[in-house]
Every structure is written in C-alpha cells, then in structure tokens.
Design a protein around this motif. Structure first.
Motif, mmCIF file in Angstrom:
data_model
loop_
_atom_site.group_PDB
_atom_site.id
_atom_site.type_symbol
_atom_site.label_atom_id
_atom_site.label_comp_id
_atom_site.label_asym_id
_atom_site.label_seq_id
_atom_site.Cartn_x
_atom_site.Cartn_y
_atom_site.Cartn_z
ATOM 1 N N MET B 95 -8.872 -5.638 3.468
ATOM 2 C CA MET B 95 -7.783 -4.717 3.844
ATOM 3 C C MET B 95 -7.526 -4.748 5.356
ATOM 4 S SD MET B 95 -8.055 -0.609 3.217
ATOM 5 C CE MET B 95 -9.250 -0.253 4.499
ATOM 6 N N VAL B 96 -8.596 -4.725 6.134
ATOM 7 C CA VAL B 96 -8.423 -4.710 7.592
ATOM 8 C C VAL B 96 -7.881 -6.055 8.080
ATOM 9 C CG1 VAL B 96 -9.630 -4.498 9.800
ATOM 10 C CG2 VAL B 96 -10.160 -2.922 7.937
ATOM 11 N N LEU B 97 -8.377 -7.155 7.500
ATOM 12 C CA LEU B 97 -7.896 -8.481 7.926
ATOM 13 C C LEU B 97 -6.427 -8.696 7.532
ATOM 14 C CD1 LEU B 97 -10.977 -10.761 7.143
ATOM 15 C CD2 LEU B 97 -10.278 -9.790 9.333
ATOM 16 N N THR B 98 -6.006 -8.060 6.443
ATOM 17 C CA THR B 98 -4.611 -8.201 6.004
ATOM 18 C C THR B 98 -3.679 -7.350 6.864
ATOM 19 O OG1 THR B 98 -5.478 -8.456 3.762
ATOM 20 C CG2 THR B 98 -3.128 -8.113 3.935
ATOM 21 N N GLY B 99 -4.237 -6.327 7.497
ATOM 22 C CA GLY B 99 -3.406 -5.438 8.318
ATOM 23 C C GLY B 99 -2.717 -4.379 7.484
ATOM 24 N N ALA B 100 -3.055 -4.291 6.218
ATOM 25 C CA ALA B 100 -2.445 -3.309 5.311
ATOM 26 C C ALA B 100 -3.200 -3.340 3.995
ATOM 27 C CB ALA B 100 -0.978 -3.651 5.067
ATOM 28 N N CYS B 101 -3.090 -2.252 3.234
ATOM 29 C CA CYS B 101 -3.726 -2.242 1.916
ATOM 30 C C CYS B 101 -2.738 -2.763 0.868
ATOM 31 C CB CYS B 101 -4.220 -0.841 1.570
ATOM 32 S SG CYS B 101 -2.888 0.317 1.196
ATOM 33 N N VAL B 102 -3.095 -2.622 -0.401
ATOM 34 C CA VAL B 102 -2.255 -3.180 -1.468
ATOM 35 C C VAL B 102 -0.869 -2.522 -1.522
ATOM 36 C CG1 VAL B 102 -4.164 -3.955 -2.912
ATOM 37 C CG2 VAL B 102 -3.326 -1.630 -3.157
ATOM 38 N N VAL B 103 -0.783 -1.273 -1.088
ATOM 39 C CA VAL B 103 0.513 -0.587 -1.031
ATOM 40 C C VAL B 103 1.153 -0.814 0.339
ATOM 41 C CG1 VAL B 103 1.601 1.697 -1.005
ATOM 42 C CG2 VAL B 103 -0.051 1.138 -2.783
ATOM 43 N N GLY B 104 0.302 -0.864 1.366
ATOM 44 C CA GLY B 104 0.795 -1.089 2.727
ATOM 45 C C GLY B 104 1.584 -2.387 2.838
ATOM 46 N N VAL B 105 1.103 -3.455 2.177
ATOM 47 C CA VAL B 105 1.836 -4.731 2.264
ATOM 48 C C VAL B 105 3.247 -4.566 1.679
ATOM 49 C CG1 VAL B 105 -0.157 -6.287 2.272
ATOM 50 C CG2 VAL B 105 0.897 -5.695 0.104
ATOM 51 N N LEU B 106 3.380 -3.674 0.693
ATOM 52 C CA LEU B 106 4.688 -3.496 0.056
ATOM 53 C C LEU B 106 5.666 -2.775 0.990
ATOM 54 C CD1 LEU B 106 3.643 -2.526 -3.591
ATOM 55 C CD2 LEU B 106 4.449 -4.731 -2.773
ATOM 56 N N TYR B 107 5.217 -1.666 1.595
ATOM 57 C CA TYR B 107 6.180 -0.951 2.455
ATOM 58 C C TYR B 107 6.432 -1.705 3.757
ATOM 59 C CZ TYR B 107 3.239 1.530 5.970
ATOM 60 O OH TYR B 107 2.431 1.839 7.026
ATOM 61 N N LYS B 108 5.414 -2.443 4.216
ATOM 62 C CA LYS B 108 5.623 -3.213 5.451
ATOM 63 C C LYS B 108 6.540 -4.411 5.187
ATOM 64 C CE LYS B 108 1.559 -1.435 7.639
ATOM 65 N NZ LYS B 108 0.580 -1.516 8.669
ATOM 66 N N LEU B 109 6.402 -5.005 4.010
ATOM 67 C CA LEU B 109 7.292 -6.112 3.638
ATOM 68 C C LEU B 109 8.733 -5.597 3.552
ATOM 69 C CD1 LEU B 109 7.675 -9.047 2.585
ATOM 70 C CD2 LEU B 109 7.272 -8.177 0.283
ATOM 71 N N GLY B 110 8.907 -4.444 2.919
ATOM 72 C CA GLY B 110 10.238 -3.846 2.825
ATOM 73 C C GLY B 110 10.809 -3.505 4.188
ATOM 74 N N GLY B 111 9.912 -3.187 5.143
ATOM 75 C CA GLY B 111 10.349 -2.862 6.495
ATOM 76 C C GLY B 111 10.667 -4.097 7.321
ATOM 77 N N GLY B 112 10.407 -5.286 6.768
ATOM 78 C CA GLY B 112 10.789 -6.526 7.458
ATOM 79 C C GLY B 112 9.630 -7.359 7.961
ATOM 80 N N ALA B 289 11.283 1.335 1.520
ATOM 81 C CA ALA B 289 11.019 1.015 2.923
ATOM 82 C C ALA B 289 12.176 0.212 3.513
ATOM 83 C CB ALA B 289 9.717 0.227 3.036
ATOM 84 N N PHE B 290 12.741 -0.688 2.712
ATOM 85 C CA PHE B 290 13.878 -1.507 3.169
ATOM 86 C C PHE B 290 15.069 -0.604 3.504
ATOM 87 C CE2 PHE B 290 17.843 -3.696 1.808
ATOM 88 C CZ PHE B 290 17.900 -4.645 2.823
ATOM 89 N N PHE B 291 15.317 0.361 2.633
ATOM 90 C CA PHE B 291 16.417 1.296 2.862
ATOM 91 C C PHE B 291 16.188 2.084 4.156
ATOM 92 C CE2 PHE B 291 18.308 5.569 2.053
ATOM 93 C CZ PHE B 291 19.640 5.185 2.075
ATOM 94 N N SER B 292 14.940 2.530 4.360
ATOM 95 C CA SER B 292 14.604 3.283 5.570
ATOM 96 C C SER B 292 14.827 2.421 6.818
ATOM 97 C CB SER B 292 13.140 3.737 5.503
ATOM 98 O OG SER B 292 12.689 4.143 6.763
ATOM 99 N N ALA B 293 14.303 1.184 6.776
ATOM 100 C CA ALA B 293 14.417 0.286 7.937
ATOM 101 C C ALA B 293 15.873 -0.057 8.221
ATOM 102 C CB ALA B 293 13.609 -0.983 7.688
ATOM 103 N N LEU B 294 16.641 -0.241 7.161
ATOM 104 C CA LEU B 294 18.053 -0.591 7.318
ATOM 105 C C LEU B 294 18.821 0.543 7.984
ATOM 106 C CD1 LEU B 294 19.338 -3.248 6.376
ATOM 107 C CD2 LEU B 294 20.223 -2.047 4.379
#
Lengths: 81, 369
Positions: B95-112, B289-294
């Motif tokens: 989790m730490v090496l990925t910079g996000a957890c299993v849900v974190g990767v999803l919202y961060k991906l949506g954020g760009g 997350a994409f909607f928020s970032a947009l």
C-alpha cells in the motif's frame, strides 16, 4: 541594493504521494542556510492536493514560509524565508 | 434484469460516485494515514480514520439493534487466523509503495493520476498471480486459525455487542474531541474546493452503512481485481482458468437485502454476486473523483513521471494484491467494515498493517529520496 533570491524549481506533477513533501524536504534540508538567509526560494509544482497543506505546515515548523498559488489545474508552492 | 438487481447495482454505483467525489475533495488517503504516521510522525490523516470508525461503530450497532442489519457479523469475515496478520503486513508494505490503497488508486486515477492507473494494473496482475499459489496458501491459512467459532470480540467473550460498540465509539469520539480542543483538526491552507477531512470521514461512514443495507456487506473491492485478471486470462488461456481452483470456486454466499435470496460468487470471470456489489463501486469511485477534478479544472494527467517510480508503484500494487488475498480482505474492508464490529480478523489485519506500513515507509524513503 538587495539581490533577488535564486529560484530552484521542482516539478513533481504526476508523481506519487508523498513525493511532493519528501522531495521538497530534501531540497530544503540541503539548502537550508541559503533559504534562511533569504538568498534562495524553492518552488514546487504539484498536482497533489494534500501537499498544499502538508508543505506549508512542515516548513513553518522549520521557521520558513510557504506561499501557494493555483495555476492551470496545479499548485505552485513557493518556500522562502 | 430484475428491478432488485438494478436497485443494488444502481444504489452502490451512486455510493461509489459520492465516495469518489468526497475522497478527491479531501484527498482522504487511507494509505497516507499510516504512512505519514511513520514517515513524518503526523497523525493528520489518522484522525478522520478514527472518526470514521467511531461513527461506523455507532451506526452499525444502531442498525443491528433496530433489525436493519441483515447479517451479524457480516459474511466474508472469518475466524481469527495468523494468515490475516501476515496478509495485513504484506498489504501494508504494498500500500505504501503504491502511494494509495485499493480504493485510493481508484479516486486518484479518477482525479487524473496515471501512476494510480499503474498501481491498479499491479493490483490486477498480483491478484492473478495469487490465484496460482492459492491451493498452497489455503491449507496454511486454515492451520493458522486461532479459534473455530468466534468471529468478533463480543462473540469470543459471550457478551453483548452493544457495550463494545458504545465503548469503541465513545473512545473514538473522546479522542476526536481532544484533538478538536487542541486545534488539531484545523487544516491551515486548503486547496480549492476542499471538504474538511472529518466531514468526508463521516460521509464515508454513512455510505458504509448504506452499502450494508444494499448489499449485506461493507464496502470491499479486491476480489473483483482477481475477477479482472481471470477475465484477461480467459481470453488467452481459458483451459488454465477452468483448471485454477481460485477462479472456479464459488464459495462466497450472500443475500443482498433488496434481492432477498442467496447468491453465490467467487474469483472467476463470471458476473456473480461479487461483481454485482463490487463493480458499481469500482466504476463509481473513479467517476466521482473525475467529476470533482473536472469541476475544479484539476483533471490534468501528467505523462512525464520517473520510470523507476512507475516500476515501484506497479510492484507495490502486486504486493498489495497479494496481501489482500492472503489476509483475505483489504484495508477498507477491515478498517471501515470489520473494525467497527470488532471482528478479530480485522484487529489482526490492523496489527499486521502497522508494521507493514512502517517497512513500506522505510523502503519508500529509500526509493524516493
């Protein structure tokens, strides 16, 4: 006449969390004397929203100051005396 | 498709959208919560996590007492086993090496964040690789069981869950109040559109309850990553998928309350009950997350990233996937779903997660600085 401080710019956009804070801290620690003397400013370009809170809080504990500006979808954090 | 299925799928999709939106606004990173504790000695992200657990403990118990909770404890939580401790540790490192957890990767991906996409790819690859060792791990996991019946601490002690839930929620709220009195909830500078962390934590706890009412289990998504891996393998080596026990077993049984009958599911590529309750979250969270970032003008994927960092994130995703399968379960499942109920499996996961996150933080510092 006072000299303009030297500016070092670090573009951390796109990198993982917490690269912005870690890399900013590395630079600050290496250049602390120049920063404290007002001879240097470190500019961090980041798209990490969290870093806009963590960098100012950390540098203020070190007696420095941070200014933040949002530019075209990312944040420009200036660390200085 | 039956209306009840649409209700469950559509409802969970809306929960995912909401969760993704608020997680992006607050950058509510559960991986960061533990990482920053060790890396920067900062509890800033631990506080909303404590608040979310306290609110969830109270809400889950209220739902149980009023007969709204379809199951107690939730399906998918097993008896305590040493395997969960190991899984939690491995998960923490990844989790730490990925910079996000299993849900974190999803919202961060949506954020760009494209690196979050690399982490997601690692999670899928890792889930597929785990399927190969599953037959060897399963007997070990069974042999490491510490108790054969009790799932929660109230069950182990033969006491009412109400006292435990009130105690956990009370301790959490007391801590939060002390932090509030010390001014530790104040954020200083906040980015545009920022939502306070405590508010997002409270919203996530409410969404967890709604997910329970819709699906019967708390939010979790990692088995779907194995299903994606199985789906890809199915295209190229279908005979291998058919011969892999982890992909063919349909051991998970669940009756989502709106549907009212038992459905089965497993790690295979088929659309089953796991897909029904997890896919809408996996699609909804990045979209929110994409909607928020947009809306903030912050959706700007950045291609120029260090290759070494991308490799680290990919490997982190693989390690995290292994952790979630070894345990089994991810940090969101255990910390926001099991911990409020004081399931012993979740307590063991947390006990492994902490040293894992510490090791991950040391490695991350070595790689990045």
């Amino acid at each position: 006449m006072s000299q303009q401080p030297v500016v070092i710019e670090k573009d951390i956009r796109g990198q993982i969390c917490p690269s912005s804070l870690l890399l900013a801290l590395r630079e600050i620690n290496q250049q602390f004397d120049r920063l404290e003397a007002g001879d240097l400013e470190i500019v961090v370009l980041t798209d990490n929203r969290d870093a806009t809170g963590t960098i100012p809080a950390t540098v203020e504990n070190m007696g420095l100051h941070a200014e933040i500006e949002k530019i075209a979808g990312y944040y420009r954090v200036v660390v200085k005396k | 498709m039956e209306t009840e299925f649409v209700t469950v799928f559509g409802g969970l999709f809306c929960l995912g959208l909401t969760a993704g939106f608020f997680m992006h606004r607050s950058d509510f990173c559960l991986a960061g919560a533990l990482r920053d504790l060790f890396l920067f000695r900062s509890a800033r992200l631990i506080r909303p996590l404590v608040f979310a657990v306290a609110v969830s403990a109270l809400l889950f118990e209220l739902a149980r007492l009023t007969g709204l909770l379809p199951y107690y404890p939730f399906p998918g939580f097993g008896v305590p086993a040493g395997a969960t401790l190991v899984g939690g540790f491995v998960f923490g490192v990844g989790m730490v090496l990925t910079g996000a957890c299993v849900v974190g990767v999803l919202y961060k991906l949506g954020g760009g964040s494209l690196l979050a996409g690399v982490g997601l790819l690692g999670l899928i690859v890792g889930s597929g690789l785990y399927a190969e060792i599953h037959p060897y791990w399963q007997p070990l996991a069974k042999a490491s069981r510490w108790h054969e019946q009790a799932v929660t601490l109230p069950q182990l002690t033969g006491t009412s869950p109400t006292g435990w839930a009130l105690g956990l929620a009370g301790a959490g709220f007391l801590l939060c109040a002390i932090w509030w009195q010390q001014g530790k909830w104040s954020q200083g500078y906040t980015p545009e559109g920022f939502v306070p962390l405590w508010l997002t934590a409270g919203i996530i706890a409410i969404l967890s309850l709604l997910a329970l009412l819709l699906s019967g289990v708390p939010m979790g998504i990692t088995t779907s990553y194995a299903k994606f891996a199985a789906g890809v393998e199915q295209l190229f080596v279908p005979e291998h998928v058919a011969a892999t026990e982890f992909f063919t077993a349909r051991a998970f049984q669940l009756a989502p309350p709106p549907i009212g009958r038992v459905l089965t599911g497993g790690g295979g590529p088929q659309f089953d009950v796991i897909a029904l309750i997890q896919y809408p979250l996996i699609v909804g969270i990045p979209l929110g997350a994409f909607f928020s970032a947009l809306r903030l003008g912050e959706f700007k994927p950045h291609w120029k990233v260090p290759v070494g960092q991308a490799l680290m994130v990919f490997c982190g995703g693989i390690i995290m996937a292994f952790g979630s399968r070894l345990a089994p379960g991810c940090n969101v499942w255990h910390l926001l779903g099991g911990l409020p109920l004081l399931t012993m499996q979740s307590l063991l996961f947390l006990a492994g997660l902490l040293p894992g996150a510490w090791v991950g933080s040391r490695l991350l510092q070595k790689f990045l600085v």
